[in-house]
Structures are given as structure tokens and as C-alpha cells.
Design an enzyme around this catalytic site. Structure first.
Site, short mmCIF file in Angstrom:
data_model
loop_
_atom_site.label_atom_id
_atom_site.label_comp_id
_atom_site.label_asym_id
_atom_site.label_seq_id
_atom_site.Cartn_x
_atom_site.Cartn_y
_atom_site.Cartn_z
N HIS A 209 0.87 -1.18 0.00
CA HIS A 209 0.00 0.00 0.00
C HIS A 209 0.90 1.22 0.00
O HIS A 209 1.96 1.22 0.63
CB HIS A 209 -0.93 -0.01 1.21
CG HIS A 209 -2.07 -0.97 1.05
ND1 HIS A 209 -3.33 -0.58 0.67
CD2 HIS A 209 -2.11 -2.33 1.16
CE1 HIS A 209 -4.11 -1.65 0.57
NE2 HIS A 209 -3.40 -2.72 0.87
N CYS A 240 -7.93 -1.34 3.62
CA CYS A 240 -8.63 -2.32 4.44
C CYS A 240 -9.61 -1.61 5.35
O CYS A 240 -9.22 -0.72 6.11
CB CYS A 240 -7.61 -3.12 5.26
SG CYS A 240 -8.39 -4.25 6.42
#
Ligand code: COA
Ligand code: ZN
Length: 316
Positions: A209, A240
């Protein structure tokens, strides 16, 4: 820098990306994006996840999406599952590959899948049996491999023990996920070297990420250690829902552009990929974090400013 000639990209935008979108992305739009990604030559797509529909409402149409996408020969269509119930749904739906999830930190695992790590491993052992019966390959991802938004540092010994338990239940492939962008390139190199030496024969994937702008440097560090599988997300979608501060994955078109510029093959048509990203921006109705879509490719050229052409010295 020693780099591989070819790497394999798995696109996760329709799963890791769309799962965190506040407004429901229509089933038709999800199918369209998967089809466009296939047309661009993406070799692996994590299409959706078979999780509890109340927990992640965006993924409640998983069966329908898998049923209606156009399968391109040469692309493998995967789905993420947290347990055997998810694996049974995925097999019934007809996925090519199962991706599983467990975290390296207890807090994130409880927040994400409502299980301790030990409970998750038991469920994943059942997933392996489902997959084996269906003759479907499995790749086991480990969230918070490089740091946890609740606990901070994740000791390498703890990550190694989760890898060990996954290998013990038969995992042939392991994904190391930097869920909230806490990893740095030196750490990635150290962790990957350590694990590759201890678990020979495992296919390693790095899932990054770009929360702190370290995703591509981290990928380069892993490539320099011999990792050749990477997850990325169209436009840099992603995050998430159960990890505070999570934001987008490394952007697919930015990564493919970077790799192409260095002569590393992905088999993906970059122009088509950029067009997919434009379409995804329309679907989510906002600009996405990718850079190449704004800047153009490094081969982009601009007209000379007034008066400059006349004063250019003749080339030798
Ligand atoms: N798909 C659909 N339903 C599922 C399911 C799955 N994969 N797994 C469990 N369920 C259902 C059970 O059948 C049960 O239904 P019932 O109440 O009608 O009997 C119910 O959910 C509760 O089962 P339980 O095993 O106790 O699940 P839980 O409520 O503890 O939830 C997960 C556990 C893993 C299913 C849930 O936390 C989840 O889906 N997490 C996914 C998180 C995620 O996607 N994160 C982002 C990606 S990393
Ligand atoms: Zn992720």
C-alpha cells in the site's frame, strides 16, 4: 541493480479497492472493470472476496461477478477468502485460484476476521482441503507483515511463525502484505531475504500500500532479492476497512510504467491500463492517486516554448 526480466502482476483493485468504496459499485461496473483489465493483458486478477456480506457489503455480489466476467485465456481469476465457507462459495462460483488472509498481528486478525491467528490457521487448513479437492491453487496472504496499525512493529520472528504455520498446512505460495504502508525498503529486503532462505520453493508475492509513498521503493527492494510477484491496484484504489489509516495499494499503471521504463516485462498493455484507470475514475466519480494518468508517460514530449527552437545550437 540486478532485476528480473519479467514479473507477474496481480490486479487487486476490484477487491482491495472496491471493498472500501463508501457507495456500492454496481455489479455491472465491477464486471466491466475486470473485463477491461483482462483486455489489457493482466495475467492475474483478484476479482472479489467471499466474505460475510454484512461485514463487507461491497463484496456481496461475488458470485454474480465471477459468473458474468469474460474469461481471457492467459488470465487467472482469483478471489480472497477468510475461511472454508468462503472457499466453498469460491469453488462453486468457479474461481481459478483461492487467495487466503490471516494477519501477522493478533489485533488486526481479530479486527479483520474476528478470529485469533490460531483460529484462522485452523480455518485455512480447512480451506486447503477444499481447494485440494477442487484442484485449485492457493496463495496465502499475511496482512500486517511489516507493521500493525494497532501494535506497531511486527517482530520478524512472529511473521516467520505465521509463515511456518501456513507452510505446515501446505501453502505453496505466500503473500506478504504491507496493509497500512508501514514498510520501508531496507526492512522489506531484510524480511524477504530471511524468509526466502528459510522457506525454499515458496512462491512469494509482495502486496503493498502506498500510504506513505514507499510502495514502489519497497517493490524494488523485493525485486532485488528475487521476488517476482506483486499485487497492485488500478488507479491506486484500495484499503482495508478494518485497519485505521489504510489507503490505496500501489497504483497498477504507475508500477507497470516504472517496470517498463526499466525494461522489466509484465505482458500488460500500458496504454490500455491507463484507459482502464480513466474509466475507474468515472465509476468512483473522483480522481485517483495514480501519477502517470496525470503526468503522462515519461516518453511524453511538449512543444518548445516560443523562440527556443530558433536558438537551439545545431546538434554535432
Ligand atoms: N461468507 C458468507 N458467510 C459467512 C462466511 C463467508 N465466507 N463465513 C461465515 N459466514 C457466516 C456463517 O455461515 C454464519 O452464518 P449464520 O449466522 O447464518 O449461521 C455467520 O457468518 C457467522 O459465522 P462465523 O464463523 O461466526 O463468522 P463471524 O461472524 O465471526 O465472521 C468472517 C467471520 C471471517 C466471516 C468475517 O469477519 C468476514 O467476512 N471478514 C472479512 C473481512 C474482510 O474482508 N476484510 C478485508 C479483506 S483483508
Ligand atoms: Zn491490501
Amino acid at each position: 541493480m540486478e532485476l528480473p526480466e519479467h514479473v507477474t502482476i496481480c490486479e487487486v483493485g476490484t477487491r482491495d479497492g472496491f471493498q472500501i468504496e463508501p457507495d456500492f459499485v454496481s455489479t455491472e461496473a465491477k464486471i466491466e472493470v475486470v473485463n477491461l483489465l483482462s483486455d489489457a493483458g493482466v495475467p492475474r486478477i483478484e476479482v472479489t472476496s467471499f466474505v460475510h456480506p454484512k461485514v463487507v457489503p461491497q463484496m456481496r455480489d461475488a458470485e454474480e461477478v465471477i459468473a458474468k466476467i469474460r474469461r481471457r485465456p492467459g488470465t487467472r481469476y482469483a478471489a480472497l477468502v477468510p475461511n472454508d465457507k468462503g472457499a466453498l462459495r469460491a469453488v462453486d462460483a468457479g474461481v481459478d485460484t483461492i487467495h487466503t488472509v490471516v494477519s501477522a498481528s493478533e489485533s488486526h486478525n481479530l479486527a479483520n476476521v474476528n478470529m485469533t491467528i490460531a483460529e484462522s490457521i485452523q480455518k485455512l487448513a480447512a480451506v486447503m482441503r477444499v481447494a485440494e479437492q477442487a484442484r485449485i491453487p492457493v496463495s496465502c496472504g499475511i496482512s500486517t507483515s511489516f507493521g500493525c496499525p494497532f501494535e506497531g512493529d511486527v517482530p520478524l520472528s512472529r511473521l516467520e511463525s505465521v509463515v511456518r504455520r501456513l507452510v505446515d498446512i501446505g501453502a505453496p505460495a505466500v503473500g506478504l502484505a504491507d496493509t497500512t504502508g508501514m514498510a520501508n525498503p531496507r526492512q522489506v529486503g531484510r524480511v524477504v531475504e530471511h524468509l526466502m532462505a528459510r522457506f525454499p520453493g515458496i512462491e512469494w508475492t509482495l502486496h503493498t500500500h502506498d500510504t506513505r509513498a514507499m510502495a514502489i521503493p519497497n517493490i524494488l527492494a523485493a525485486m532485488a532479492c528475487g521476488v517476482t510477484h506483486f499485487d497492485s491496484s488500478i488507479g491506486g484504489l484500495g484499503g482495508c476497512p478494518f485497519a485505521p489509516g489504510a489507503s490505496g495499494n500501489v497504483c497498477s499503471e504507475d508500477l507497470v510504467h516504472c517496470l517498463g521504463a526499466m525494461g522489466v516485462e509484465t505482458g500488460i498493455d500500458l496504454d490500455k491500463l491507463i484507459a482502464v484507470s480513466r474509466r475507474v475514475q468515472e465509476i468512483v466519480a473522483r480522481p485517483l492517486p495514480g501519477q502517470i494518468i496525470k503526468a503522462g508517460k515519461a516518453t511524453r514530449r511538449y512543444p518548445l516554448p516560443d523562440g527556443v527552437a530558433a536558438r537551439l545550437p545545431a546538434r554535432p
